[in-house]
Design a protein around this motif. Structure first.
Motif, PDB file in Angstrom:
ATOM      1  N   CYS A   1      71.883  39.623  19.553  1.00  0.00           N
ATOM      2  CA  CYS A   1      71.362  38.417  18.910  1.00  0.00           C
ATOM      3  C   CYS A   1      69.902  38.615  18.530  1.00  0.00           C
ATOM      4  O   CYS A   1      69.149  39.308  19.224  1.00  0.00           O
ATOM      5  N   THR A   2      69.486  38.016  17.457  1.00  0.00           N
ATOM      6  CA  THR A   2      68.090  38.031  17.062  1.00  0.00           C
ATOM      7  C   THR A   2      67.463  36.677  17.390  1.00  0.00           C
ATOM      8  O   THR A   2      68.128  35.651  17.361  1.00  0.00           O
ATOM      9  N   GLY A   3      66.179  36.693  17.699  1.00  0.00           N
ATOM     10  CA  GLY A   3      65.511  35.457  18.072  1.00  0.00           C
ATOM     11  C   GLY A   3      65.217  35.414  19.561  1.00  0.00           C
ATOM     12  O   GLY A   3      65.446  36.383  20.293  1.00  0.00           O
ATOM     13  N   ASN A   4      64.721  34.304  20.033  1.00  0.00           N
ATOM     14  CA  ASN A   4      64.289  34.155  21.420  1.00  0.00           C
ATOM     15  C   ASN A   4      65.360  33.487  22.272  1.00  0.00           C
ATOM     16  O   ASN A   4      66.024  32.547  21.822  1.00  0.00           O
ATOM     17  N   ALA A   5      65.483  33.968  23.484  1.00  0.00           N
ATOM     18  CA  ALA A   5      66.435  33.385  24.429  1.00  0.00           C
ATOM     19  C   ALA A   5      65.842  32.197  25.165  1.00  0.00           C
ATOM     20  O   ALA A   5      66.567  31.496  25.867  1.00  0.00           O
ATOM     21  N   GLU A   6      64.542  31.965  24.998  1.00  0.00           N
ATOM     22  CA  GLU A   6      63.877  30.890  25.734  1.00  0.00           C
ATOM     23  C   GLU A   6      62.969  30.099  24.808  1.00  0.00           C
ATOM     24  O   GLU A   6      62.325  30.650  23.925  1.00  0.00           O
ATOM     25  N   GLU A   7      62.928  28.797  25.018  1.00  0.00           N
ATOM     26  CA  GLU A   7      61.984  27.933  24.334  1.00  0.00           C
ATOM     27  C   GLU A   7      61.166  27.181  25.381  1.00  0.00           C
ATOM     28  O   GLU A   7      61.674  26.830  26.448  1.00  0.00           O
ATOM     29  N   ARG A   8      59.899  26.930  25.064  1.00  0.00           N
ATOM     30  CA  ARG A   8      59.002  26.261  25.999  1.00  0.00           C
ATOM     31  C   ARG A   8      58.327  25.071  25.329  1.00  0.00           C
ATOM     32  O   ARG A   8      58.167  25.044  24.114  1.00  0.00           O
ATOM     33  N   LYS A   9      57.945  24.132  26.159  1.00  0.00           N
ATOM     34  CA  LYS A   9      57.116  23.035  25.674  1.00  0.00           C
ATOM     35  C   LYS A   9      56.251  22.536  26.822  1.00  0.00           C
ATOM     36  O   LYS A   9      56.599  22.669  28.003  1.00  0.00           O
ATOM     37  N   TYR A  10      55.116  21.966  26.476  1.00  0.00           N
ATOM     38  CA  TYR A  10      54.219  21.435  27.479  1.00  0.00           C
ATOM     39  C   TYR A  10      54.684  20.038  27.917  1.00  0.00           C
ATOM     40  O   TYR A  10      55.355  19.325  27.168  1.00  0.00           O
ATOM     41  N   CYS A  11      54.301  19.676  29.134  1.00  0.00           N
ATOM     42  CA  CYS A  11      54.728  18.384  29.686  1.00  0.00           C
ATOM     43  C   CYS A  11      53.685  17.887  30.683  1.00  0.00           C
ATOM     44  O   CYS A  11      52.823  18.656  31.129  1.00  0.00           O
ATOM     45  N   ASN A  12      53.783  16.628  31.023  1.00  0.00           N
ATOM     46  CA  ASN A  12      52.896  15.996  32.010  1.00  0.00           C
ATOM     47  C   ASN A  12      51.416  16.315  31.732  1.00  0.00           C
ATOM     48  O   ASN A  12      50.721  16.964  32.514  1.00  0.00           O
ATOM     49  N   TYR A  13      50.979  15.845  30.576  1.00  0.00           N
ATOM     50  CA  TYR A  13      49.606  16.094  30.150  1.00  0.00           C
ATOM     51  C   TYR A  13      48.574  15.315  30.975  1.00  0.00           C
ATOM     52  O   TYR A  13      47.400  15.657  30.981  1.00  0.00           O
ATOM     53  N   GLN A  14      48.987  14.257  31.629  1.00  0.00           N
ATOM     54  CA  GLN A  14      48.027  13.388  32.294  1.00  0.00           C
ATOM     55  C   GLN A  14      47.246  14.137  33.370  1.00  0.00           C
ATOM     56  O   GLN A  14      47.751  15.069  33.987  1.00  0.00           O
ATOM     57  N   SER A  15      46.002  13.729  33.568  1.00  0.00           N
ATOM     58  CA  SER A  15      45.138  14.384  34.539  1.00  0.00           C
ATOM     59  C   SER A  15      45.662  14.197  35.960  1.00  0.00           C
ATOM     60  O   SER A  15      46.261  13.167  36.296  1.00  0.00           O
ATOM     61  N   CYS A  16      45.451  15.209  36.779  1.00  0.00           N
ATOM     62  CA  CYS A  16      45.830  15.110  38.189  1.00  0.00           C
ATOM     63  C   CYS A  16      44.790  14.332  39.003  1.00  0.00           C
ATOM     64  O   CYS A  16      45.069  13.916  40.122  1.00  0.00           O
ATOM     65  N   TRP A  17      43.623  14.166  38.439  1.00  0.00           N
ATOM     66  CA  TRP A  17      42.522  13.581  39.208  1.00  0.00           C
ATOM     67  C   TRP A  17      42.536  12.058  39.149  1.00  0.00           C
ATOM     68  O   TRP A  17      42.767  11.467  38.106  1.00  0.00           O
ATOM     69  N   ASN A  18      42.282  11.456  40.300  1.00  0.00           N
ATOM     70  CA  ASN A  18      42.147  10.008  40.426  1.00  0.00           C
ATOM     71  C   ASN A  18      40.753   9.699  40.946  1.00  0.00           C
ATOM     72  O   ASN A  18      40.209  10.421  41.793  1.00  0.00           O
ATOM     73  N   ALA A  19      40.177   8.622  40.458  1.00  0.00           N
ATOM     74  CA  ALA A  19      38.839   8.247  40.909  1.00  0.00           C
ATOM     75  C   ALA A  19      38.867   7.797  42.363  1.00  0.00           C
ATOM     76  O   ALA A  19      39.763   7.061  42.790  1.00  0.00           O
ATOM     77  N   VAL A  20      37.907   8.275  43.128  1.00  0.00           N
ATOM     78  CA  VAL A  20      37.801   7.888  44.534  1.00  0.00           C
ATOM     79  C   VAL A  20      37.348   6.434  44.627  1.00  0.00           C
ATOM     80  O   VAL A  20      36.395   6.008  43.956  1.00  0.00           O
ATOM     81  N   LYS A  21      38.045   5.662  45.439  1.00  0.00           N
ATOM     82  CA  LYS A  21      37.634   4.290  45.740  1.00  0.00           C
ATOM     83  C   LYS A  21      37.208   4.256  47.199  1.00  0.00           C
ATOM     84  O   LYS A  21      38.040   4.309  48.110  1.00  0.00           O
ATOM     85  N   ARG A  22      35.906   4.196  47.396  1.00  0.00           N
ATOM     86  CA  ARG A  22      35.368   4.287  48.754  1.00  0.00           C
ATOM     87  C   ARG A  22      35.785   3.088  49.596  1.00  0.00           C
ATOM     88  O   ARG A  22      35.830   1.967  49.123  1.00  0.00           O
ATOM     89  N   GLY A  23      36.086   3.371  50.843  1.00  0.00           N
ATOM     90  CA  GLY A  23      36.549   2.345  51.750  1.00  0.00           C
ATOM     91  C   GLY A  23      38.037   2.078  51.672  1.00  0.00           C
ATOM     92  O   GLY A  23      38.549   1.184  52.340  1.00  0.00           O
ATOM     93  N   VAL A  24      38.747   2.877  50.868  1.00  0.00           N
ATOM     94  CA  VAL A  24      40.187   2.684  50.662  1.00  0.00           C
ATOM     95  C   VAL A  24      40.925   3.920  51.169  1.00  0.00           C
ATOM     96  O   VAL A  24      40.454   5.051  51.022  1.00  0.00           O
ATOM     97  N   SER A  25      42.096   3.712  51.756  1.00  0.00           N
ATOM     98  CA  SER A  25      42.938   4.827  52.208  1.00  0.00           C
ATOM     99  C   SER A  25      44.117   4.989  51.253  1.00  0.00           C
ATOM    100  O   SER A  25      44.588   4.020  50.661  1.00  0.00           O
ATOM    101  N   ILE A  26      44.567   6.230  51.095  1.00  0.00           N
ATOM    102  CA  ILE A  26      45.734   6.530  50.268  1.00  0.00           C
ATOM    103  C   ILE A  26      46.793   7.191  51.138  1.00  0.00           C
ATOM    104  O   ILE A  26      46.477   7.810  52.160  1.00  0.00           O
ATOM    105  N   THR A  27      48.029   7.029  50.755  1.00  0.00           N
ATOM    106  CA  THR A  27      49.129   7.650  51.494  1.00  0.00           C
ATOM    107  C   THR A  27      49.341   9.069  50.992  1.00  0.00           C
ATOM    108  O   THR A  27      49.535   9.300  49.809  1.00  0.00           O
ATOM    109  N   HIS A  28      49.264  10.019  51.895  1.00  0.00           N
ATOM    110  CA  HIS A  28      49.514  11.415  51.553  1.00  0.00           C
ATOM    111  C   HIS A  28      49.800  12.192  52.825  1.00  0.00           C
ATOM    112  O   HIS A  28      49.000  12.186  53.765  1.00  0.00           O
ATOM    113  N   ASP A  29      50.951  12.854  52.864  1.00  0.00           N
ATOM    114  CA  ASP A  29      51.334  13.658  54.025  1.00  0.00           C
ATOM    115  C   ASP A  29      50.681  15.035  53.888  1.00  0.00           C
ATOM    116  O   ASP A  29      51.113  15.861  53.100  1.00  0.00           O
ATOM    117  N   LEU A  30      49.631  15.260  54.647  1.00  0.00           N
ATOM    118  CA  LEU A  30      48.873  16.496  54.532  1.00  0.00           C
ATOM    119  C   LEU A  30      49.680  17.710  54.994  1.00  0.00           C
ATOM    120  O   LEU A  30      49.354  18.842  54.623  1.00  0.00           O
TER     121      LEU A  30
END
Length: 278
Positions: free
Chosen positions: A114-143
């Motif tokens: 066969c000619t051509g590519n066996a795989e196609e790709r695309k980008y996803c989940n562009y949103q930033s991973c970073w959240n602004a810190v809110k001092r004095g507040v706790s977040i749920t996260h299993d370390l």
């Protein structure tokens, strides 16, 4: 002298000649170049031709045979693309892929791939991973399930402080880490219920815009706490999960860290992430 009638009778007495076959000619070209074709060859009843009432030749004037019986080459064909995979990252621009195979049909007998590519790709989940810190507040996260990331932008020597406190699921204190941007910079670690310990890193990155990666793992009866700053390891502590046998600390380290709190007197933390931002 013979009469005309005598000549006529003489003609009926001529000996009959039966027909005879010539040799077969050459085989014709095969009707196919592969996949089983046919070819034929012919002969004629002219050796001799039948005369004076002689019999025609017996048998067939043509014969045939199979030829080029080898399979024809089969060129490969692509299957349909499958579904896209899950995004490689929960945030911060990941990748998804989908694949297809050269099996519709698969190439055989010298057929082309066969000619051509066996795989196609695309980008996803562009949103930033970073959240602004809110001092004095706790977040749920299993370390113990995944690392925690903290971004600070303080300059070394500004005397600002970044703090991360650990809580269990009930909100009870389980220790914490304090990063002090002093000269020299230092971090203060407290686990269990003891007073903790101040440590002076030997390789504290001087680059502004620091990213701290905090990871906690359990191995047998031990708990390991690791901290990286801009991908440089600055801390790797081992503490017993039953009696906190580290230096002079006392108390019990048996509760799972499932929450993280930013105290109100934290002056250096800007953003946090519970997913790998890179």
């Amino acid at each position: 002298m013979p009469t005309a009638k005598a000549y006529k009778n003489y003609a009926f007495c001529t000996k009959s000649v039966n027909g005879g076959w010539t040799n077969f000619g050459s085989w014709s070209e095969c009707t196919k170049t592969c996949g089983t074709g046919t070819q034929s060859r012919n002969r004629t009843c002219t050796n001799p031709a039948p005369q004076y009432g002689g019999a025609n030749c017996a048998g067939d004037a043509e014969e045939s045979r199979d030829c080029n019986t080898q399979p024809c080459p089969i060129d490969g064909g692509w299957s349909s693309f499958g579904s896209y995979s899950e995004c490689s990252k929960a945030c911060g621009k990941g990748l998804q892929t989908k694949t297809r195979t050269c099996t519709n049909p698969a190439p055989k007998y010298g057929g082309a791939d066969c000619t051509g590519n066996a795989e196609e790709r695309k980008y996803c989940n562009y949103q930033s991973c970073w959240n602004a810190v809110k001092r004095g507040v706790s977040i749920t996260h299993d370390l113990e399930t995944s690392s925690f990331y903290l971004k600070t932008n303080s300059r070394v020597g500004s005397n600002q402080v970044a703090k991360v406190y650990f809580l269990d699921s009930a909100g009870r204190d389980a220790g914490g880490i304090v990063f002090a941007f002093t000269k020299p910079p230092q971090y203060h670690v407290r686990l269990c219920d003891g007073p903790g310990r101040t440590n002076y890193p030997t390789a504290f990155p001087s680059k502004n815009g620091k990213v701290w990666k905090i990871t906690m793992t359990r191995s047998g009866s031990n708990t390991w706490l690791e901290v990286l700053c801009n991908n440089e390891k600055i801390l790797n502590l081992r503490v017993s999960s039953s009696t906190c046998k580290f230096s002079s600390w006392k108390g019990v380290w048996s509760r799972s860290v499932s929450k993280i709190k930013f105290p109100s007197d934290d002056s250096a933390s800007d953003f946090y992430s519970t997913n790998d931002p890179y």
